[in-house]
Design a protein around this motif. Sequence first.
Motif, PDB file in Angstrom:
ATOM      1  N   TYR A  89       0.820  -1.209   0.000  1.00  0.00           N
ATOM      2  CA  TYR A  89       0.000   0.000   0.000  1.00  0.00           C
ATOM      3  C   TYR A  89       0.852   1.256   0.000  1.00  0.00           C
ATOM      4  N   HIS A  90       1.963   1.223   0.688  1.00  0.00           N
ATOM      5  CA  HIS A  90       2.863   2.368   0.747  1.00  0.00           C
ATOM      6  C   HIS A  90       4.297   1.863   0.636  1.00  0.00           C
ATOM      7  N   GLY A  91       5.159   2.730   0.169  1.00  0.00           N
ATOM      8  CA  GLY A  91       6.562   2.360   0.068  1.00  0.00           C
ATOM      9  C   GLY A  91       6.843   1.536  -1.174  1.00  0.00           C
ATOM     10  N   ALA A  92       8.085   1.127  -1.304  1.00  0.00           N
ATOM     11  CA  ALA A  92       8.531   0.419  -2.505  1.00  0.00           C
ATOM     12  C   ALA A  92       8.456  -1.081  -2.295  1.00  0.00           C
ATOM     13  N   ALA A  93       7.829  -1.774  -3.239  1.00  0.00           N
ATOM     14  CA  ALA A  93       7.765  -3.227  -3.167  1.00  0.00           C
ATOM     15  C   ALA A  93       9.164  -3.806  -3.336  1.00  0.00           C
ATOM     16  N   GLY A  94       9.438  -4.900  -2.655  1.00  0.00           N
ATOM     17  CA  GLY A  94      10.751  -5.517  -2.756  1.00  0.00           C
ATOM     18  C   GLY A  94      10.667  -7.008  -2.524  1.00  0.00           C
ATOM     19  N   LEU A  95      11.800  -7.673  -2.673  1.00  0.00           N
ATOM     20  CA  LEU A  95      11.861  -9.105  -2.423  1.00  0.00           C
ATOM     21  C   LEU A  95      11.878  -9.352  -0.921  1.00  0.00           C
ATOM     22  N   ILE A 122       9.304 -12.709  -7.185  1.00  0.00           N
ATOM     23  CA  ILE A 122       9.477 -11.605  -8.133  1.00  0.00           C
ATOM     24  C   ILE A 122       8.935 -10.325  -7.502  1.00  0.00           C
ATOM     25  N   ALA A 123       9.690  -9.242  -7.616  1.00  0.00           N
ATOM     26  CA  ALA A 123       9.232  -7.939  -7.134  1.00  0.00           C
ATOM     27  C   ALA A 123       9.162  -6.968  -8.309  1.00  0.00           C
ATOM     28  N   ILE A 124       8.111  -6.145  -8.334  1.00  0.00           N
ATOM     29  CA  ILE A 124       7.922  -5.126  -9.365  1.00  0.00           C
ATOM     30  C   ILE A 124       7.843  -3.782  -8.664  1.00  0.00           C
ATOM     31  N   ARG A 125       8.698  -2.853  -9.054  1.00  0.00           N
ATOM     32  CA  ARG A 125       8.814  -1.577  -8.335  1.00  0.00           C
ATOM     33  C   ARG A 125       8.865  -0.416  -9.316  1.00  0.00           C
ATOM     34  N   TYR A 126       8.233   0.683  -8.917  1.00  0.00           N
ATOM     35  CA  TYR A 126       8.272   1.902  -9.726  1.00  0.00           C
ATOM     36  C   TYR A 126       9.402   2.823  -9.270  1.00  0.00           C
ATOM     37  N   GLY A 127      10.096   3.431 -10.226  1.00  0.00           N
ATOM     38  CA  GLY A 127      11.156   4.389  -9.915  1.00  0.00           C
ATOM     39  C   GLY A 127      12.128   4.511 -11.058  1.00  0.00           C
ATOM     40  N   ASP A 128      13.362   4.887 -10.737  1.00  0.00           N
ATOM     41  CA  ASP A 128      14.375   5.097 -11.775  1.00  0.00           C
ATOM     42  C   ASP A 128      15.316   3.904 -11.920  1.00  0.00           C
ATOM     43  N   GLY A 129      15.115   2.876 -11.105  1.00  0.00           N
ATOM     44  CA  GLY A 129      15.921   1.658 -11.218  1.00  0.00           C
ATOM     45  C   GLY A 129      17.226   1.671 -10.468  1.00  0.00           C
ATOM     46  N   SER A 130      17.584   2.814  -9.876  1.00  0.00           N
ATOM     47  CA  SER A 130      18.889   2.914  -9.188  1.00  0.00           C
ATOM     48  C   SER A 130      18.732   2.673  -7.697  1.00  0.00           C
ATOM     49  N   TRP A 131      18.431   1.439  -7.335  1.00  0.00           N
ATOM     50  CA  TRP A 131      18.272   1.081  -5.930  1.00  0.00           C
ATOM     51  C   TRP A 131      19.441   0.207  -5.490  1.00  0.00           C
ATOM     52  N   PRO A 132      19.816   0.295  -4.235  1.00  0.00           N
ATOM     53  CA  PRO A 132      20.993  -0.442  -3.766  1.00  0.00           C
ATOM     54  C   PRO A 132      20.715  -1.892  -3.375  1.00  0.00           C
ATOM     55  N   ASP A 133      19.451  -2.332  -3.494  1.00  0.00           N
ATOM     56  CA  ASP A 133      19.119  -3.656  -2.978  1.00  0.00           C
ATOM     57  C   ASP A 133      19.062  -4.731  -4.068  1.00  0.00           C
ATOM     58  N   GLY A 134      19.795  -4.547  -5.160  1.00  0.00           N
ATOM     59  CA  GLY A 134      19.849  -5.618  -6.154  1.00  0.00           C
ATOM     60  C   GLY A 134      19.824  -5.096  -7.580  1.00  0.00           C
ATOM     61  N   ASP A 135      19.788  -6.034  -8.520  1.00  0.00           N
ATOM     62  CA  ASP A 135      19.796  -5.725  -9.945  1.00  0.00           C
ATOM     63  C   ASP A 135      18.360  -5.680 -10.459  1.00  0.00           C
ATOM     64  N   TRP A 136      17.887  -4.483 -10.813  1.00  0.00           N
ATOM     65  CA  TRP A 136      16.521  -4.297 -11.292  1.00  0.00           C
ATOM     66  C   TRP A 136      16.532  -4.077 -12.798  1.00  0.00           C
ATOM     67  N   SER A 139      14.089 -10.576  -9.633  1.00  0.00           N
ATOM     68  CA  SER A 139      13.701 -11.918  -9.233  1.00  0.00           C
ATOM     69  C   SER A 139      14.667 -12.469  -8.201  1.00  0.00           C
ATOM     70  N   ALA A 140      14.219 -13.446  -7.447  1.00  0.00           N
ATOM     71  CA  ALA A 140      15.037 -14.070  -6.417  1.00  0.00           C
ATOM     72  C   ALA A 140      15.913 -15.153  -7.044  1.00  0.00           C
TER      73      ALA A 140
END
Length: 304
Positions: free
Chosen positions: A133-139, A145-159, A277-278
């Motif tokens: 409901y809030h925040g960024a979806a993640g694994l 599989i996680a689907i997230r909106y943004g610019d793709g530059s997150w430190p928690d993996g390869d998007w 993906s995991a």
Amino acid sequence: MWNLLPPVQSLKLFDAVVRHRSMTRAAAEIGISQSAVSQSVRQLEDFVQVPLLDRSSRPMVLTDEGERFYRASLDSLGRLSQAVEDLRRQSRGDGKTVTISCNLGFATYWLMPRLNFFSADCPDIAVNVMAAYHGAAGLQSGTDIAIRYGDGSWPDGDWQLLFKETIVPICSAGYLERAGQITGAEQLSRQRLIHVTGTTPDWLGWEYYFKRLGHGKLPVPGGLRFSNYVQAVQTALSGEGIMLGWRSVAADLLKSQQLTIAYAEPIRLASGYYIRSAGNQDDGSCAGKFLGWLKQQTSRTPDF
């Protein structure tokens, strides 16, 4: 504890009513009469002792209490269904379940309407959707599989990018008929605008839209404000105002003519929806098959 919980069947019917915004269509989905659905919702409202639906609007929308209750029921039932699927998968040892994490708007208006097609192609694979409901979806634990909106530059993996986003003002045909043709940004800014707040920092609103059009100094009135995109869409469908339609959510609503473009000045964004993906998901695995199907579907998502 149990005397404080409503029957699961009433929650199932309530969910169908909210998704379809119609008791008649909910009844058709479940296979019972419209009067039975109406009676069940009334009994649920009597149980929680507050009105959950605003029946004065067409189509019906959730009250503030109904939105809170619906969010809590989806979250609780989602956790329970995930636990059940995890236990089944562990028992079978076949891994024929794929668990997806994404935001609520993407799940409700893009992913869920398309899952029947995946089930037709791969009937032996169960798909479990965890909507944030809030925040960024993640694994998370148990998520494939996680689907997230943004610019793709997150430190928690390869998007990996699925598709870029586009935004454009949308509303019901009834609202546009009353407002008349909107021919300029200044005229648009005087309309009853629907705002979505409480989302991720990457979420863009009306101020950004007008700035991109070169009208950053235009005042943006208070309008209507909601904490999630689903409630905002329901309000737009009811003809109460104009909202920013996102490609991932609004494309199907426009195609089905449930909503229409209010002002034909789309803004194409550098951001979009990304997927992670995991572990390594080969094409033959359940998650691999879902990834392949997902990429095919997103490549067919129309732009404005």
